[in-house]
Design a protein around this motif. Structure first.
Motif, short mmCIF file in Angstrom:
data_model
loop_
_atom_site.label_atom_id
_atom_site.label_comp_id
_atom_site.label_asym_id
_atom_site.label_seq_id
_atom_site.Cartn_x
_atom_site.Cartn_y
_atom_site.Cartn_z
N SER A 96 0.82 -1.21 0.00
CA SER A 96 0.00 0.00 0.00
C SER A 96 0.85 1.26 0.00
CB SER A 96 -0.93 0.00 1.21
OG SER A 96 -1.82 -1.10 1.16
N ILE A 97 1.94 1.24 0.76
CA ILE A 97 2.83 2.40 0.82
C ILE A 97 3.53 2.61 -0.52
CG2 ILE A 97 4.89 3.35 1.92
CD1 ILE A 97 4.03 1.92 4.49
N ALA A 98 4.01 1.50 -1.11
CA ALA A 98 4.77 1.60 -2.35
C ALA A 98 3.89 1.97 -3.54
CB ALA A 98 5.49 0.29 -2.64
N ALA A 99 2.61 1.58 -3.50
CA ALA A 99 1.72 1.81 -4.64
C ALA A 99 0.92 3.08 -4.55
CB ALA A 99 0.77 0.61 -4.81
N GLY A 100 0.87 3.71 -3.41
CA GLY A 100 0.11 4.95 -3.27
C GLY A 100 -1.39 4.73 -3.48
N LYS A 101 -1.99 5.54 -4.37
CA LYS A 101 -3.43 5.41 -4.62
C LYS A 101 -3.79 4.11 -5.34
CE LYS A 101 -4.13 10.43 -4.89
NZ LYS A 101 -4.57 11.57 -5.74
N ALA A 102 -2.82 3.45 -5.93
CA ALA A 102 -3.06 2.17 -6.60
C ALA A 102 -2.82 0.98 -5.67
CB ALA A 102 -2.16 2.05 -7.83
N GLY A 103 -2.77 1.23 -4.37
CA GLY A 103 -2.48 0.17 -3.41
C GLY A 103 -3.52 -0.93 -3.39
N ALA A 104 -4.80 -0.57 -3.57
CA ALA A 104 -5.85 -1.59 -3.54
C ALA A 104 -5.68 -2.58 -4.69
CB ALA A 104 -7.22 -0.92 -3.61
N LEU A 105 -5.38 -2.08 -5.89
CA LEU A 105 -5.17 -2.96 -7.03
C LEU A 105 -3.91 -3.80 -6.84
CD1 LEU A 105 -5.97 -3.90 -9.87
CD2 LEU A 105 -4.65 -1.98 -10.79
N ALA A 106 -2.86 -3.20 -6.28
CA ALA A 106 -1.62 -3.94 -6.04
C ALA A 106 -1.84 -5.08 -5.06
CB ALA A 106 -0.54 -2.99 -5.54
N GLN A 107 -2.62 -4.85 -4.01
CA GLN A 107 -2.92 -5.91 -3.06
C GLN A 107 -3.74 -7.02 -3.71
OE1 GLN A 107 -4.28 -5.02 0.92
NE2 GLN A 107 -3.39 -2.97 0.84
N ALA A 108 -4.68 -6.63 -4.57
CA ALA A 108 -5.51 -7.63 -5.24
C ALA A 108 -4.69 -8.51 -6.17
CB ALA A 108 -6.63 -6.93 -6.02
N LEU A 109 -3.70 -7.92 -6.86
CA LEU A 109 -2.92 -8.68 -7.84
C LEU A 109 -1.81 -9.49 -7.20
CD1 LEU A 109 -2.60 -6.05 -10.72
CD2 LEU A 109 -4.15 -8.00 -10.58
N LEU A 110 -1.26 -9.02 -6.08
CA LEU A 110 -0.12 -9.70 -5.48
C LEU A 110 -0.51 -10.61 -4.32
CD1 LEU A 110 2.55 -6.86 -5.44
CD2 LEU A 110 2.37 -8.78 -7.02
N LEU A 111 -1.61 -10.30 -3.63
CA LEU A 111 -2.01 -11.10 -2.48
C LEU A 111 -3.42 -11.69 -2.61
CD1 LEU A 111 -0.64 -8.99 0.51
CD2 LEU A 111 0.23 -11.17 -0.34
N GLY A 112 -4.15 -11.26 -3.63
CA GLY A 112 -5.51 -11.75 -3.79
C GLY A 112 -6.49 -11.11 -2.83
N VAL A 113 -6.10 -10.01 -2.17
CA VAL A 113 -6.97 -9.31 -1.22
C VAL A 113 -7.74 -8.24 -1.98
CG1 VAL A 113 -7.06 -7.94 0.88
CG2 VAL A 113 -5.35 -9.74 0.66
N LYS A 114 -9.03 -8.48 -2.17
CA LYS A 114 -9.85 -7.55 -2.96
C LYS A 114 -10.82 -6.74 -2.09
CE LYS A 114 -9.83 -10.80 -6.86
NZ LYS A 114 -9.26 -11.94 -6.16
N ASP A 115 -10.62 -6.76 -0.77
CA ASP A 115 -11.54 -6.06 0.13
C ASP A 115 -11.56 -4.55 -0.11
OD1 ASP A 115 -11.80 -8.57 1.11
OD2 ASP A 115 -10.67 -8.23 2.95
N GLU A 116 -10.38 -3.98 -0.40
CA GLU A 116 -10.29 -2.53 -0.55
C GLU A 116 -10.44 -2.08 -2.00
OE1 GLU A 116 -6.71 -1.21 1.26
OE2 GLU A 116 -7.08 -2.22 3.17
N LEU A 117 -10.59 -3.03 -2.93
CA LEU A 117 -10.73 -2.68 -4.34
C LEU A 117 -12.11 -2.11 -4.60
CD1 LEU A 117 -8.96 -2.82 -6.89
CD2 LEU A 117 -10.10 -4.97 -7.44
N ASP A 118 -12.16 -0.99 -5.31
CA ASP A 118 -13.42 -0.33 -5.58
C ASP A 118 -14.36 -1.24 -6.37
OD1 ASP A 118 -14.77 2.09 -7.67
OD2 ASP A 118 -15.05 2.12 -5.50
N SER A 119 -15.64 -1.26 -5.97
CA SER A 119 -16.61 -2.14 -6.64
C SER A 119 -16.79 -1.76 -8.11
CB SER A 119 -17.95 -2.09 -5.92
OG SER A 119 -18.46 -0.77 -5.88
N GLU A 120 -16.71 -0.46 -8.43
CA GLU A 120 -16.84 -0.04 -9.83
C GLU A 120 -15.67 -0.54 -10.66
OE1 GLU A 120 -17.29 4.14 -10.00
OE2 GLU A 120 -19.21 4.17 -8.92
N PHE A 121 -14.49 -0.60 -10.07
CA PHE A 121 -13.32 -1.11 -10.79
C PHE A 121 -13.46 -2.61 -11.04
CE2 PHE A 121 -8.62 -1.67 -11.28
CZ PHE A 121 -8.49 -0.81 -12.35
N LYS A 122 -14.00 -3.34 -10.06
CA LYS A 122 -14.27 -4.77 -10.26
C LYS A 122 -15.26 -4.98 -11.40
CE LYS A 122 -13.66 -6.16 -5.43
NZ LYS A 122 -14.34 -6.75 -4.24
N GLU A 123 -16.33 -4.19 -11.41
CA GLU A 123 -17.33 -4.31 -12.46
C GLU A 123 -16.75 -3.97 -13.83
OE1 GLU A 123 -20.47 -1.79 -11.22
OE2 GLU A 123 -21.09 -3.07 -9.54
#
Length: 387
Positions: free
Chosen positions: A76-103
């Motif tokens: 999250s620190i290294a990715a800044g505002k793109a931290g949610a997507l980085a967590q989803a792609l590297l750890l599979g954690v999609k909790d913080e990923l925006d629902s509109e982005f998922k759609e």
């Protein structure tokens, strides 16, 4: 979820269905929680705000949660505002990923890019191999270390069907190589399906598992064929990307039509354009997260880069989502006919080269017969030359 275990401390019968609703604290896998203020009826209702954390189920669960939490924080620190997507792609954690982005991923036909799969394992194994060759310099030890880290990543991220399929195929390939018995891709895929059925029987029939195996089978069966065709019109790197997307679609299109009655043709182009962007995104996010632990100033470079890549990816997905979707309807016969049409088009990939081969073989036979006749005529002239 299927892996959740619940123990009741009260003397009333435990209901077969347990529902958690509302937003509350985030609990890692392996947490012991206590539910308060229960509501009963046809179901046992528990509001998420009433769940209290008690401790860890085991030492490995605590270690996994600590490592995952620290790594997620570093990402999250290294990715800044793109931290949610980085967590989803590297750890599979999609909790913080925006629902509109998922759609947006789903509308563009690129939902499979969010699932942890062989692409993510290849990045982990590639990084370990790159470092291992500089330190150990023994190819066999580097391969074993890479496989060990692949299993460690699966344990950290969670053993989903796609990840298990990938790590099983990687393990079977390495074992076969050690035994000097290399196997074909389809043999490894078959072994992975058997191991998945033994290791996690409940997931072998899941939709994500079917999509994962179908996509891999499509890549093995059609990628080389598409590459031969596309190389005549496209540069090699672009031809490889398109052939991989087309081959994966050939495997998953019938599944999508039979299950949902829809097919997204624009997903071929959107996935082809988005895949390299996501690959660069994951490499920068992984390197930035690891370097940020020892060199925090690196985030000034990685965060802006990842935010730009996030914007580029959003534009690609939005462009793909703007194209129309093919719908086969609700009726089963319509879905079956649409699937048969797709299969027929896929069969042309093998039928067209076979027809060309048959035609060339017939021409060769005719030419051989003519050559034989001319050779016989020349021999007769030599034996009985004209006066």
């Amino acid at each position: 979820g299927p892996n959740m275990r619940i123990r009741s401390d009260w003397k009333r019968p435990l209901f077969s269905q347990v529902m958690f609703s509302g937003a509350g604290a985030r609990f890692c896998a392996g947490s012991l929680i206590r539910a308060e203020s229960l509501r009963t009826g046809d179901f046992l209702w528990v509001d998420a705000s009433k769940l209290k954390w008690k401790g860890w189920a085991s030492g490995p669960a605590r270690f996994r949660a600590i490592v995952t939490g620290r790594f997620a924080e570093s990402i999250s620190i290294a990715a800044g505002k793109a931290g949610a997507l980085a967590q989803a792609l590297l750890l599979g954690v999609k909790d913080e990923l925006d629902s509109e982005f998922k759609e947006l991923f789903q509308a563009a036909g690129c939902a499979h890019l969010l699932a942890l799969s062989g692409q993510h394992l290849s990045i982990i194994c590639g990084l370990v191999s790159l470092l291992g060759r500089r330190i150990i310099r023994k190819e066999k030890m580097v391969r074993r270390l890479s496989l060990a880290f692949a299993w460690f990543f699966v344990w950290l991220a969670g053993p989903g069907p796609s990840l298990l399929r990938s790590v099983f195929m990687l393990s079977c390939a390495e074992i076969a190589r050690e035994m000097d018995r290399p196997q074909s891709g389809f043999a490894l895929l078959s072994l992975a399906s058997l191991l998945l059925a033994l290791f996690n029987p409940g997931s072998i029939n899941s939709l994500s598992s079917i999509y994962s195996f179908s996509a891999m089978a499509g890549l093995m069966a059609f990628s080389a064929r598409f590459l031969i065709i596309l190389r005549h019109w496209l540069p090699d790197s672009l031809a490889r990307a398109f052939s991989a997307s087309l081959a994966a679609v050939c495997g998953t299109a019938p599944v999508s039509l039979l299950t949902f009655g829809t097919f997204i043709p624009a997903g071929i182009f959107a996935a082809t354009a988005a895949a390299p962007v996501m690959l660069v995104f994951m490499w920068i996010a992984l390197a930035g997260a690891l370097l940020a632990i020892f060199l925090p100033v690196i985030v000034r470079i990685t965060a802006p880069l990842l935010e730009v890549l996030h914007s580029v990816l959003a534009w690609i997905l939005a462009s793909g989502a703007a194209f129309p979707i093919f719908k086969a309807g609700i009726a089963p016969i319509g879905r079956i006919l649409a699937s048969l049409l797709i299969v027929s088009l896929i069969a042309l990939i093998y039928a067209i080269p076979w027809v060309s081969w048959r035609k060339s073989r017939q021409k060769t036979k005719v030419l051989h017969q003519r050559t034989s006749f001319l050779g016989l005529k020349s021999m007769l002239i030599l034996l009985d030359p004209p006066e």
